[in-house]
Design a protein around this motif. Structure first.
Motif, PDB file in Angstrom:
ATOM      1  N   THR A 133      -5.447 -12.314   6.862  1.00 28.22           N
ATOM      2  CA  THR A 133      -4.131 -12.051   7.435  1.00 28.22           C
ATOM      3  C   THR A 133      -4.176 -10.731   8.193  1.00 28.22           C
ATOM      4  OG1 THR A 133      -3.188 -10.686   5.652  1.00 28.22           O
ATOM      5  CG2 THR A 133      -3.065 -13.082   5.357  1.00 28.22           C
ATOM      6  N   SER A 134      -3.078 -10.455   8.860  1.00 29.43           N
ATOM      7  CA  SER A 134      -2.899  -9.116   9.415  1.00 29.43           C
ATOM      8  C   SER A 134      -2.941  -8.135   8.254  1.00 29.43           C
ATOM      9  CB  SER A 134      -1.536  -9.043  10.105  1.00 29.43           C
ATOM     10  OG  SER A 134      -1.186  -7.702  10.365  1.00 29.43           O
ATOM     11  N   ASN A 135      -3.438  -6.950   8.477  1.00 34.39           N
ATOM     12  CA  ASN A 135      -3.444  -5.931   7.431  1.00 34.39           C
ATOM     13  C   ASN A 135      -2.131  -5.163   7.400  1.00 34.39           C
ATOM     14  OD1 ASN A 135      -4.698  -4.451   5.283  1.00 34.39           O
ATOM     15  ND2 ASN A 135      -4.985  -2.754   6.698  1.00 34.39           N
ATOM     16  N   THR A 136      -1.246  -5.417   8.333  1.00 32.77           N
ATOM     17  CA  THR A 136      -0.010  -4.657   8.462  1.00 32.77           C
ATOM     18  C   THR A 136       1.189  -5.464   7.977  1.00 32.77           C
ATOM     19  OG1 THR A 136      -0.937  -3.550  10.392  1.00 32.77           O
ATOM     20  CG2 THR A 136       1.437  -3.382  10.086  1.00 32.77           C
ATOM     21  N   CYS A 137       1.899  -4.926   7.010  1.00 32.29           N
ATOM     22  CA  CYS A 137       3.111  -5.561   6.491  1.00 32.29           C
ATOM     23  C   CYS A 137       4.162  -5.613   7.605  1.00 32.29           C
ATOM     24  CB  CYS A 137       3.631  -4.766   5.299  1.00 32.29           C
ATOM     25  SG  CYS A 137       5.179  -5.394   4.610  1.00 32.29           S
ATOM     26  N   ALA A 138       4.784  -6.758   7.778  1.00 28.80           N
ATOM     27  CA  ALA A 138       5.801  -6.923   8.819  1.00 28.80           C
ATOM     28  C   ALA A 138       7.102  -6.182   8.482  1.00 28.80           C
ATOM     29  CB  ALA A 138       6.093  -8.406   9.039  1.00 28.80           C
ATOM     30  N   HIS A 139       7.262  -5.760   7.258  1.00 30.43           N
ATOM     31  CA  HIS A 139       8.481  -5.066   6.845  1.00 30.43           C
ATOM     32  C   HIS A 139       8.478  -3.607   7.301  1.00 30.43           C
ATOM     33  CE1 HIS A 139      10.697  -2.880   3.412  1.00 30.43           C
ATOM     34  NE2 HIS A 139      11.611  -3.284   4.261  1.00 30.43           N
ATOM     35  N   GLY A 165      -2.311 -14.743  -7.532  1.00 24.93           N
ATOM     36  CA  GLY A 165      -2.257 -16.130  -7.080  1.00 24.93           C
ATOM     37  C   GLY A 165      -2.681 -16.187  -5.633  1.00 24.93           C
ATOM     38  N   ARG A 166      -1.873 -16.829  -4.811  1.00 24.68           N
ATOM     39  CA  ARG A 166      -2.122 -16.913  -3.367  1.00 24.68           C
ATOM     40  C   ARG A 166      -1.136 -16.035  -2.606  1.00 24.68           C
ATOM     41  NH1 ARG A 166      -3.436 -23.312  -2.397  1.00 24.68           N
ATOM     42  NH2 ARG A 166      -5.512 -23.251  -3.332  1.00 24.68           N
ATOM     43  N   HIS A 167      -0.861 -14.861  -3.163  1.00 26.34           N
ATOM     44  CA  HIS A 167       0.088 -13.919  -2.582  1.00 26.34           C
ATOM     45  C   HIS A 167      -0.475 -12.506  -2.655  1.00 26.34           C
ATOM     46  CE1 HIS A 167       2.549 -17.362  -3.814  1.00 26.34           C
ATOM     47  NE2 HIS A 167       3.276 -17.062  -2.752  1.00 26.34           N
ATOM     48  N   VAL A 168       0.107 -11.629  -1.836  1.00 25.79           N
ATOM     49  CA  VAL A 168      -0.194 -10.199  -1.914  1.00 25.79           C
ATOM     50  C   VAL A 168       1.138  -9.460  -1.871  1.00 25.79           C
ATOM     51  CG1 VAL A 168      -0.500  -9.888   0.606  1.00 25.79           C
ATOM     52  CG2 VAL A 168      -1.565  -8.275  -0.998  1.00 25.79           C
ATOM     53  N   VAL A 204       6.514  -9.423  -0.991  1.00 25.17           N
ATOM     54  CA  VAL A 204       5.471 -10.378  -1.357  1.00 25.17           C
ATOM     55  C   VAL A 204       5.249 -11.344  -0.195  1.00 25.17           C
ATOM     56  CG1 VAL A 204       4.801 -12.183  -2.984  1.00 25.17           C
ATOM     57  CG2 VAL A 204       6.056 -10.174  -3.793  1.00 25.17           C
ATOM     58  N   TRP A 205       3.971 -11.524   0.172  1.00 22.69           N
ATOM     59  CA  TRP A 205       3.594 -12.372   1.305  1.00 22.69           C
ATOM     60  C   TRP A 205       2.684 -13.503   0.841  1.00 22.69           C
ATOM     61  CZ3 TRP A 205       6.163 -11.240   5.600  1.00 22.69           C
ATOM     62  CH2 TRP A 205       6.689  -9.956   5.728  1.00 22.69           C
ATOM     63  N   SER A 206       2.906 -14.685   1.379  1.00 22.43           N
ATOM     64  CA  SER A 206       2.026 -15.817   1.123  1.00 22.43           C
ATOM     65  C   SER A 206       0.749 -15.642   1.929  1.00 22.43           C
ATOM     66  CB  SER A 206       2.700 -17.132   1.526  1.00 22.43           C
ATOM     67  OG  SER A 206       1.758 -18.186   1.549  1.00 22.43           O
ATOM     68  N   LEU A 207      -0.405 -15.723   1.259  1.00 28.47           N
ATOM     69  CA  LEU A 207      -1.678 -15.634   1.969  1.00 28.47           C
ATOM     70  C   LEU A 207      -1.975 -16.914   2.734  1.00 28.47           C
ATOM     71  CD1 LEU A 207      -3.789 -13.881  -0.805  1.00 28.47           C
ATOM     72  CD2 LEU A 207      -2.796 -12.852   1.248  1.00 28.47           C
ATOM     73  N   GLU A 208      -1.345 -18.015   2.341  1.00 31.10           N
ATOM     74  CA  GLU A 208      -1.560 -19.298   3.013  1.00 31.10           C
ATOM     75  C   GLU A 208      -0.757 -19.416   4.297  1.00 31.10           C
ATOM     76  OE1 GLU A 208      -2.137 -22.759   0.034  1.00 31.10           O
ATOM     77  OE2 GLU A 208      -0.601 -21.416  -0.811  1.00 31.10           O
ATOM     78  N   THR A 209       0.522 -19.060   4.238  1.00 29.06           N
ATOM     79  CA  THR A 209       1.410 -19.283   5.382  1.00 29.06           C
ATOM     80  C   THR A 209       1.803 -18.008   6.118  1.00 29.06           C
ATOM     81  OG1 THR A 209       3.441 -19.051   4.074  1.00 29.06           O
ATOM     82  CG2 THR A 209       2.428 -21.264   4.185  1.00 29.06           C
ATOM     83  N   GLY A 210       1.666 -16.854   5.452  1.00 28.72           N
ATOM     84  CA  GLY A 210       2.092 -15.596   6.040  1.00 28.72           C
ATOM     85  C   GLY A 210       3.572 -15.311   5.872  1.00 28.72           C
ATOM     86  N   GLU A 211       4.301 -16.207   5.215  1.00 25.45           N
ATOM     87  CA  GLU A 211       5.747 -16.044   5.058  1.00 25.45           C
ATOM     88  C   GLU A 211       6.071 -15.097   3.913  1.00 25.45           C
ATOM     89  OE1 GLU A 211       7.217 -19.987   4.495  1.00 25.45           O
ATOM     90  OE2 GLU A 211       7.024 -20.492   6.608  1.00 25.45           O
ATOM     91  N   ALA A 212       7.175 -14.345   4.092  1.00 24.52           N
ATOM     92  CA  ALA A 212       7.688 -13.499   3.021  1.00 24.52           C
ATOM     93  C   ALA A 212       8.254 -14.403   1.937  1.00 24.52           C
ATOM     94  CB  ALA A 212       8.767 -12.566   3.557  1.00 24.52           C
ATOM     95  N   GLY A 253      10.500 -12.777   7.037  1.00 23.69           N
ATOM     96  CA  GLY A 253       9.497 -12.263   7.947  1.00 23.69           C
ATOM     97  C   GLY A 253       8.224 -13.069   7.829  1.00 23.69           C
ATOM     98  N   ARG A 254       7.239 -12.685   8.630  1.00 28.59           N
ATOM     99  CA  ARG A 254       5.961 -13.391   8.635  1.00 28.59           C
ATOM    100  C   ARG A 254       4.870 -12.436   9.105  1.00 28.59           C
ATOM    101  NH1 ARG A 254       4.252 -18.722   8.958  1.00 28.59           N
ATOM    102  NH2 ARG A 254       6.396 -19.441   9.005  1.00 28.59           N
ATOM    103  N   ILE A 255       3.693 -12.582   8.491  1.00 30.12           N
ATOM    104  CA  ILE A 255       2.504 -11.865   8.940  1.00 30.12           C
ATOM    105  C   ILE A 255       1.549 -12.898   9.532  1.00 30.12           C
ATOM    106  CG2 ILE A 255       2.689  -9.922   7.338  1.00 30.12           C
ATOM    107  CD1 ILE A 255       0.625 -11.370   5.543  1.00 30.12           C
ATOM    108  N   ALA A 256       0.667 -12.445  10.403  1.00 30.72           N
ATOM    109  CA  ALA A 256      -0.306 -13.350  11.016  1.00 30.72           C
ATOM    110  C   ALA A 256      -1.336 -13.796   9.979  1.00 30.72           C
ATOM    111  CB  ALA A 256      -1.002 -12.659  12.175  1.00 30.72           C
ATOM    112  N   THR A 257      -1.738 -15.050  10.054  1.00 28.05           N
ATOM    113  CA  THR A 257      -2.814 -15.574   9.219  1.00 28.05           C
ATOM    114  C   THR A 257      -3.883 -16.157  10.136  1.00 28.05           C
ATOM    115  OG1 THR A 257      -1.775 -17.751   9.007  1.00 28.05           O
ATOM    116  CG2 THR A 257      -1.269 -16.126   7.292  1.00 28.05           C
TER     117      THR A 257
END
Length: 110
Positions: A40-46, A58-61, A69-77, A83-87
């Motif tokens: 994913t992007s290393n930068t939090c969208a928040h 799990g599958r989150h960071v 909390v961000w989904s590592l699969e989809t990038g969604e908050a 919000g969303r981060i790039a995956t």
């Protein structure tokens, strides 16, 4: 897809992360307890926090700055946050991590 070798699977600790510097910014690699790899992007969208320094669960960071909390699969908050981060597509082949170079090149600079 144009797969680029970016390192060994063993370079990323279980439930941990590493940063890969690219010409268009930093990409965070996350390894889950199940030995899955996500990029994913290393930068939090928040607030721009460094996600690679967050907690992998799990599958989150969880961002280390404000606990988003961000989904590592989809990038969604997750939860009430928006919000969303790039995956980026990644795969493991013969113990090496490969990332889709075409997808990486299509992102805007970080």
């Amino acid at each position: 897809m144009n797969w680029i070798d970016i390192g060994a699977l063993d370079d990323v600790p279980l439930r941990g992360a590493r940063v890969v510097k690219t010409r268009v910014g930093c990409v965070a690699l996350f390894r889950t307890a199940e030995t899955e790899i996500f990029a994913t992007s290393n930068t939090c969208a928040h607030k721009g926090g460094p996600l690679s320094e967050g907690i992998v669960h799990g599958r989150h960071v969880t961002c280390p700055l404000h606990n988003w909390v961000w989904s590592l699969e989809t990038g969604e908050a997750q939860g009430a946050d928006e919000g969303r981060i790039a995956t980026y597509p990644v795969r493991v082949e013969d113990g090496r991590i490969l990332i889709d170079g075409a997808r990486l090149a299509s992102r805007s600079a970080a």
